[in-house]
Design a protein around this motif. Structure first.
Motif, mmCIF file in Angstrom:
data_model
loop_
_atom_site.group_PDB
_atom_site.id
_atom_site.type_symbol
_atom_site.label_atom_id
_atom_site.label_comp_id
_atom_site.label_asym_id
_atom_site.label_seq_id
_atom_site.Cartn_x
_atom_site.Cartn_y
_atom_site.Cartn_z
ATOM 1 N N PHE A 182 0.814 -1.216 0.000
ATOM 2 C CA PHE A 182 0.000 0.000 0.000
ATOM 3 C C PHE A 182 0.855 1.276 0.000
ATOM 4 C CE2 PHE A 182 -2.231 3.406 2.271
ATOM 5 C CZ PHE A 182 -3.394 3.506 1.536
ATOM 6 N N ILE A 183 1.918 1.279 0.773
ATOM 7 C CA ILE A 183 2.724 2.515 0.878
ATOM 8 C C ILE A 183 3.407 2.829 -0.456
ATOM 9 C CG2 ILE A 183 4.741 3.588 1.997
ATOM 10 C CD1 ILE A 183 3.868 2.316 4.601
ATOM 11 N N ALA A 184 4.031 1.817 -1.054
ATOM 12 C CA ALA A 184 4.728 2.058 -2.336
ATOM 13 C C ALA A 184 3.732 2.509 -3.402
ATOM 14 C CB ALA A 184 5.440 0.781 -2.773
ATOM 15 N N ALA A 185 2.558 1.863 -3.444
ATOM 16 C CA ALA A 185 1.566 2.228 -4.462
ATOM 17 C C ALA A 185 1.018 3.629 -4.211
ATOM 18 C CB ALA A 185 0.438 1.195 -4.473
ATOM 19 N N SER A 186 0.880 4.011 -2.926
ATOM 20 C CA SER A 186 0.381 5.362 -2.603
ATOM 21 C C SER A 186 1.405 6.412 -3.018
ATOM 22 C CB SER A 186 0.108 5.498 -1.102
ATOM 23 O OG SER A 186 -0.878 4.596 -0.718
ATOM 24 N N LYS A 187 2.679 6.122 -2.736
ATOM 25 C CA LYS A 187 3.724 7.083 -3.129
ATOM 26 C C LYS A 187 3.709 7.274 -4.655
ATOM 27 C CE LYS A 187 7.891 6.598 -1.232
ATOM 28 N NZ LYS A 187 9.029 5.914 -0.569
ATOM 29 N N ALA A 188 3.598 6.149 -5.367
ATOM 30 C CA ALA A 188 3.584 6.230 -6.837
ATOM 31 C C ALA A 188 2.398 7.068 -7.307
ATOM 32 C CB ALA A 188 3.524 4.818 -7.420
ATOM 33 N N GLY A 246 -4.752 8.320 7.294
ATOM 34 C CA GLY A 246 -3.833 9.428 7.006
ATOM 35 C C GLY A 246 -3.626 9.609 5.514
ATOM 36 N N THR A 247 -3.540 8.498 4.793
ATOM 37 C CA THR A 247 -3.315 8.594 3.337
ATOM 38 C C THR A 247 -4.548 9.190 2.652
ATOM 39 O OG1 THR A 247 -1.916 6.637 3.505
ATOM 40 C CG2 THR A 247 -2.577 7.277 1.300
ATOM 41 N N ILE A 248 -5.713 8.757 3.101
ATOM 42 C CA ILE A 248 -6.955 9.319 2.517
ATOM 43 C C ILE A 248 -7.002 10.820 2.784
ATOM 44 C CG2 ILE A 248 -9.502 9.332 2.714
ATOM 45 C CD1 ILE A 248 -8.451 6.855 1.326
ATOM 46 N N ASP A 249 -6.655 11.183 4.012
ATOM 47 C CA ASP A 249 -6.679 12.598 4.383
ATOM 48 C C ASP A 249 -5.687 13.400 3.526
ATOM 49 O OD1 ASP A 249 -7.586 14.711 6.050
ATOM 50 O OD2 ASP A 249 -5.634 14.650 7.060
ATOM 51 N N TRP A 265 5.824 11.687 4.954
ATOM 52 C CA TRP A 265 4.862 11.090 5.894
ATOM 53 C C TRP A 265 4.728 9.588 5.615
ATOM 54 C CZ3 TRP A 265 0.240 8.409 5.855
ATOM 55 C CH2 TRP A 265 -0.406 8.297 7.089
ATOM 56 N N LEU A 266 4.618 9.255 4.319
ATOM 57 C CA LEU A 266 4.485 7.828 3.979
ATOM 58 C C LEU A 266 5.762 7.069 4.343
ATOM 59 C CD1 LEU A 266 2.560 8.277 0.623
ATOM 60 C CD2 LEU A 266 1.722 6.983 2.588
ATOM 61 N N ASP A 267 6.923 7.690 4.100
ATOM 62 C CA ASP A 267 8.186 7.043 4.493
ATOM 63 C C ASP A 267 8.247 6.877 6.013
ATOM 64 O OD1 ASP A 267 9.090 6.764 1.920
ATOM 65 O OD2 ASP A 267 10.317 8.594 1.937
ATOM 66 N N GLN A 270 6.309 3.956 6.993
ATOM 67 C CA GLN A 270 7.081 2.734 6.704
ATOM 68 C C GLN A 270 8.115 2.492 7.812
ATOM 69 O OE1 GLN A 270 6.642 0.560 3.862
ATOM 70 N NE2 GLN A 270 7.811 -0.656 5.326
ATOM 71 N N SER A 271 8.770 3.583 8.252
ATOM 72 C CA SER A 271 9.783 3.440 9.313
ATOM 73 C C SER A 271 9.139 2.938 10.599
ATOM 74 C CB SER A 271 10.472 4.768 9.621
ATOM 75 O OG SER A 271 11.057 5.256 8.473
ATOM 76 N N GLU A 272 7.942 3.448 10.903
ATOM 77 C CA GLU A 272 7.276 2.985 12.141
ATOM 78 C C GLU A 272 6.946 1.501 12.059
ATOM 79 O OE1 GLU A 272 4.552 4.811 14.649
ATOM 80 O OE2 GLU A 272 4.752 6.796 13.757
#
Ligand SMILES: C[S@@+](CC[C@H](N)C(=O)[O-])C[C@H]1O[C@@H](n2cnc3c(N)ncnc32)[C@H](O)[C@@H]1O
Length: 330
Positions: A182-188, A246-249, A265-267, A270-272
């Motif tokens: 999800f994170i990688a696809a959201s960043k893209a 958070g991503t939707i927001d 924020w997305l990174d 991922q770190s968390e």
């Protein structure tokens, strides 16, 4: 000892304790497995202090924020010290126990004087020293620090115990949550959307549509993952919910943010997640088999201590043990 080891406490032990999202600010390291405030633990340590002179010097190895010292203080002991590889952990411990000696050092090489503590304790601590060899070196170091007639008592992670079982469940949960990407696809998607808005063309529009399509499956899987865990108060569930909302927001109000901040924020999320995973993995890796527990006690025997068979420590209501109890006395 690598820099990574030194940072672990800040990255994930304390990260867990200072986590505003989970509402926990206790400074305790093991909230995730719900044991620090356990009555059984308090009773266990209180029983260990029985019969000890109140002037006895007590040293907590891999003390974190000082969980065992808290029990010692509650039982009237004031000559306290804590060793931890992490500067932040030792500072947190000394905020609560300003008069305690704080030693930032690895448990296998403390630099403390021989025979300087009457009781050396450790709770889910020295077994994090690293390899088997380092854990045994830590045992030698702890034995060296105990006074003549002093004692060593530790609660250590136990292989196939309750905590290990719980941790394995959390690791499976993390895998299921992160696998769809999800994170990688959201960043893209955010990058493609930014390009499409800044440089409108068929190519950027098509790239954005592709990124939106690529996000659909990871998004649906994340929603399903969250929904099947409704009511769970596990940290990873809270992280998953926060990631999604958070991503939707960010998407809805993206004009209010810089692209770099969105990606940061997305990174950060991922770190968390990685930190949580690291904490779970290190708990699992540090768990001792009965043989390993015996080998640790053999180190104490080798330098003249009387030792006791490793016993299993149970928390109330648990059908699996939560720790090995290791004891040795001079
Ligand atoms: C699970 S936490 C336990 C902390 C504390 N004993 C408690 O019960 O809350 C493990 C602690 O070990 C520390 N630690 C890890 N490796 C260490 C090492 N090689 N030497 C000293 N401390 C270490 C970490 O910084 C962390 O504070």
């Amino acid at each position: 000892m690598t820099d990574k080891n030194k940072q672990d406490w800040g990255n994930y032990w304390q990260g867990r304790t200072g986590n505003s999202r989970t509402g926990d600010n206790s400074g305790e390291a093991l909230v995730g497995v719900g044991i620090e405030h356990n009555k059984k633990l308090a009773e266990f340590w209180t029983s260990c202090f029985e019969g000890l002179n109140k002037n006895s010097k007590i040293l907590d190895m891999a003390c974190g924020a000082g969980s065992v010292l808290r029990h010692a203080k509650a039982n009237g002991f004031t000559n306290l010290g804590g060793v931890d590889i992490s500067n932040e952990a030792v500072s947190a411990m000394q905020r609560e126990f300003p008069n305690a000696a704080g030693i930032v050092a690895p448990v296998d090489c403390t630099g403390l004087l021989d025979a300087s503590y009457d009781l050396v304790v450790s709770q889910y601590g020295f077994e994090y020293a690293g390899s088997n060899r380092q854990v045994l070196t830590a045992a030698r170091e702890m034995a060296r620090l105990v006074t003549n007639k002093g004692q060593f008592i530790a609660l250590c992670h136990i292989k196939e115990g309750g905590i290990e079982q719980e941790v394995s469940g959390h690791l499976r949960d993390i895998k299921n949550m992160t696998k769809p990407g999800f994170i990688a696809a959201s960043k893209a998607l955010f990058l493609a959307l930014d390009a499409a808005e800044k440089f409108p063309s068929l190519a950027t529009k098509t790239a954005y549509e592709k990124a939106a399509q690529a996000l659909a499956e990871p998004r649906d899987k994340l929603i399903a993952w969250i929904n099947t865990r409704q009511g769970s108060d596990s940290e990873i569930h809270t992280l998953g919910q926060h990631l999604y909302s958070g991503t939707i927001d960010l998407f809805t109000r993206r004009k209010a943010f810089l692209l770099d901040d969105i990606i940061d924020w997305l990174d950060g999320m991922q770190s968390e997640i990685d930190a949580y995973k690291g904490r779970m993995q290190s708990m699992r890796q540090s768990a001792l088999s009965e043989n390993e527990a015996r080998n640790i006690l053999a180190v104490f025997e080798g330098v003249g201590f009387k030792t006791y068979k490793p016993e299993q420590f149970y928390l109330a209501g648990d059908d699996k043990p939560a720790a090995w109890i290791l004891r040795a006395s001079r």
